[in-house]
Design a protein around this motif. Structure first.
Motif, PDB file in Angstrom:
ATOM      1  N   GLU A 195       5.958  10.663   2.071  1.00  0.00           N
ATOM      2  CA  GLU A 195       6.231   9.746   3.136  1.00  0.00           C
ATOM      3  C   GLU A 195       5.091   9.678   4.203  1.00  0.00           C
ATOM      4  N   ASP A 196       4.495  11.091   4.544  1.00  0.00           N
ATOM      5  CA  ASP A 196       3.516  10.837   5.509  1.00  0.00           C
ATOM      6  C   ASP A 196       2.273  10.255   4.816  1.00  0.00           C
ATOM      7  N   ALA A 197       1.962  10.356   3.758  1.00  0.00           N
ATOM      8  CA  ALA A 197       0.881   9.569   3.147  1.00  0.00           C
ATOM      9  C   ALA A 197       1.149   7.977   2.920  1.00  0.00           C
ATOM     10  N   ALA A 198       2.337   7.714   2.705  1.00  0.00           N
ATOM     11  CA  ALA A 198       2.670   6.298   2.467  1.00  0.00           C
ATOM     12  C   ALA A 198       2.663   5.519   4.018  1.00  0.00           C
ATOM     13  N   LEU A 199       3.213   6.464   4.979  1.00  0.00           N
ATOM     14  CA  LEU A 199       2.946   5.789   6.415  1.00  0.00           C
ATOM     15  C   LEU A 199       1.554   5.679   6.953  1.00  0.00           C
ATOM     16  N   LEU A 200       0.937   6.650   6.608  1.00  0.00           N
ATOM     17  CA  LEU A 200      -0.645   6.603   7.152  1.00  0.00           C
ATOM     18  C   LEU A 200      -1.180   5.358   6.428  1.00  0.00           C
ATOM     19  N   THR A 201      -1.034   5.321   5.225  1.00  0.00           N
ATOM     20  CA  THR A 201      -1.805   4.408   4.537  1.00  0.00           C
ATOM     21  C   THR A 201      -1.315   3.113   4.833  1.00  0.00           C
ATOM     22  N   SER A 202      -0.030   2.824   4.998  1.00  0.00           N
ATOM     23  CA  SER A 202       0.426   1.504   5.489  1.00  0.00           C
ATOM     24  C   SER A 202      -0.169   1.075   7.072  1.00  0.00           C
ATOM     25  N   ALA A 203      -0.235   1.974   7.748  1.00  0.00           N
ATOM     26  CA  ALA A 203      -0.644   1.944   9.357  1.00  0.00           C
ATOM     27  C   ALA A 203      -1.972   1.478   9.153  1.00  0.00           C
ATOM     28  N   LEU A 204      -2.867   2.170   8.338  1.00  0.00           N
ATOM     29  CA  LEU A 204      -4.272   1.998   8.055  1.00  0.00           C
ATOM     30  C   LEU A 204      -4.436   0.384   7.599  1.00  0.00           C
ATOM     31  N   ILE A 210     -11.754   3.923   6.905  1.00  0.00           N
ATOM     32  CA  ILE A 210     -11.073   4.890   7.513  1.00  0.00           C
ATOM     33  C   ILE A 210     -10.408   5.704   6.360  1.00  0.00           C
ATOM     34  N   TRP A 211     -10.414   7.106   6.801  1.00  0.00           N
ATOM     35  CA  TRP A 211      -9.871   7.806   5.544  1.00  0.00           C
ATOM     36  C   TRP A 211      -9.071   8.845   6.141  1.00  0.00           C
ATOM     37  N   PHE A 212      -8.326   9.681   5.405  1.00  0.00           N
ATOM     38  CA  PHE A 212      -7.519  10.616   5.623  1.00  0.00           C
ATOM     39  C   PHE A 212      -7.297  11.765   4.487  1.00  0.00           C
ATOM     40  N   ASP A 213      -6.950  12.795   4.716  1.00  0.00           N
ATOM     41  CA  ASP A 213      -6.570  13.591   3.469  1.00  0.00           C
ATOM     42  C   ASP A 213      -5.284  14.731   4.020  1.00  0.00           C
ATOM     43  N   LEU A 214      -4.327  14.787   3.141  1.00  0.00           N
ATOM     44  CA  LEU A 214      -3.195  15.561   3.093  1.00  0.00           C
ATOM     45  C   LEU A 214      -3.390  16.263   1.903  1.00  0.00           C
ATOM     46  N   SER A 215      -2.641  17.664   2.355  1.00  0.00           N
ATOM     47  CA  SER A 215      -2.344  19.003   1.221  1.00  0.00           C
ATOM     48  C   SER A 215      -0.919  18.895   1.018  1.00  0.00           C
ATOM     49  N   ALA A 252       6.063  14.662  -5.912  1.00  0.00           N
ATOM     50  CA  ALA A 252       5.359  15.570  -5.094  1.00  0.00           C
ATOM     51  C   ALA A 252       6.363  15.783  -3.992  1.00  0.00           C
ATOM     52  N   ASN A 253       6.046  16.599  -3.072  1.00  0.00           N
ATOM     53  CA  ASN A 253       6.716  16.985  -1.987  1.00  0.00           C
ATOM     54  C   ASN A 253       7.059  15.741  -1.144  1.00  0.00           C
ATOM     55  N   SER A 254       8.170  15.431  -0.941  1.00  0.00           N
ATOM     56  CA  SER A 254       8.601  14.055  -0.501  1.00  0.00           C
ATOM     57  C   SER A 254       8.151  13.848   0.990  1.00  0.00           C
ATOM     58  N   ASP A 255       8.352  14.992   1.719  1.00  0.00           N
ATOM     59  CA  ASP A 255       7.696  14.725   2.936  1.00  0.00           C
ATOM     60  C   ASP A 255       6.281  14.622   3.217  1.00  0.00           C
ATOM     61  N   VAL A 256       5.411  15.053   2.258  1.00  0.00           N
ATOM     62  CA  VAL A 256       4.180  14.655   2.209  1.00  0.00           C
ATOM     63  C   VAL A 256       3.837  13.165   1.724  1.00  0.00           C
ATOM     64  N   ALA A 260       0.678  -1.375  -0.117  1.00  0.00           N
ATOM     65  CA  ALA A 260       0.189   0.138   0.004  1.00  0.00           C
ATOM     66  C   ALA A 260       0.933   1.465  -0.141  1.00  0.00           C
ATOM     67  N   GLY A 261       2.158   1.289   0.984  1.00  0.00           N
ATOM     68  CA  GLY A 261       2.864   2.453   0.876  1.00  0.00           C
ATOM     69  C   GLY A 261       3.528   2.644  -0.592  1.00  0.00           C
ATOM     70  N   LYS A 262       4.114   1.658  -1.153  1.00  0.00           N
ATOM     71  CA  LYS A 262       4.474   1.515  -2.645  1.00  0.00           C
ATOM     72  C   LYS A 262       3.332   2.331  -3.541  1.00  0.00           C
ATOM     73  N   ILE A 263       2.364   2.022  -3.362  1.00  0.00           N
ATOM     74  CA  ILE A 263       1.226   2.587  -4.392  1.00  0.00           C
ATOM     75  C   ILE A 263       1.222   4.080  -4.172  1.00  0.00           C
ATOM     76  N   ILE A 264       1.195   4.267  -2.982  1.00  0.00           N
ATOM     77  CA  ILE A 264       0.992   5.753  -2.517  1.00  0.00           C
ATOM     78  C   ILE A 264       2.150   6.410  -3.145  1.00  0.00           C
ATOM     79  N   ARG A 265       3.325   5.960  -2.993  1.00  0.00           N
ATOM     80  CA  ARG A 265       4.779   6.731  -3.579  1.00  0.00           C
ATOM     81  C   ARG A 265       4.680   6.735  -4.946  1.00  0.00           C
ATOM     82  N   SER A 266       4.223   5.760  -5.811  1.00  0.00           N
ATOM     83  CA  SER A 266       4.146   5.614  -7.102  1.00  0.00           C
ATOM     84  C   SER A 266       3.114   6.703  -7.473  1.00  0.00           C
ATOM     85  N   THR A 267       1.838   6.731  -6.818  1.00  0.00           N
ATOM     86  CA  THR A 267       0.954   7.583  -7.418  1.00  0.00           C
ATOM     87  C   THR A 267       1.459   8.950  -7.293  1.00  0.00           C
TER      88      THR A 267
END
Length: 120
Positions: free
Chosen positions: A37-46, A114-119, A31-35, A20-27
């Motif tokens: 990685e935050d999205a990948a971490l959150l997705t993997s945790a969920l 479970i959902w989240f959003d990031l800018s 983009a900003n690498s901090d965002v 799931a984290g790989k999918i986020i990184r690929s998608t």
């Protein structure tokens, strides 16, 4: 610096938290690498949290727009009456509160989302 424009929506079976984290990184490539990685971490945790349930088959839904990502992890194995914030493991709540712009849990007829959003 021009902000990358993303406009995609898709759902996949989240077979493993790392996948799931790989999918986020690929998608979010570019983009900003901090965002990212935050999205990948959150997705993997969920996804990891969803996989704690016997027979879990979590699905990952991603919606990206310019400057925004919305992610859902859908867990069809969880009974709707079991849905509440306290059913998430404590560390998942901590990182959601620390990193996500907003997040939530919804009960649907076919389970929990479970959902989240990031800018970015």
């Amino acid at each position: 610096m021009k902000v990358p424009v993303f406009d995609s929506r898709f759902t996949i079976h989240a077979e493993h938290p790392a996948y799931a984290g790989k999918i986020i990184r690929s998608t979010l490539s570019g983009a900003n690498s901090d965002v990212v990685e935050d999205a990948a971490l959150l997705t993997s945790a969920l996804v990891a949290d969803a996989m704690m349930h016997p027979g879990a088959d979590p699905q990952l839904f991603i919606d990206t727009r310019e400057g925004h990502i919305y992610v859902e992890v859908r867990d069809s194995d969880v009974k709707p009456q079991q849905v509440d914030r306290m059913r998430l493991r404590g560390w998942v709540l901590l990182i959601l509160n620390a990193l996500a712009c907003s997040w939530g849990i919804e009960s649907r007829s076919d389970g929990r989302v479970i959902w989240f959003d990031l800018s970015f």
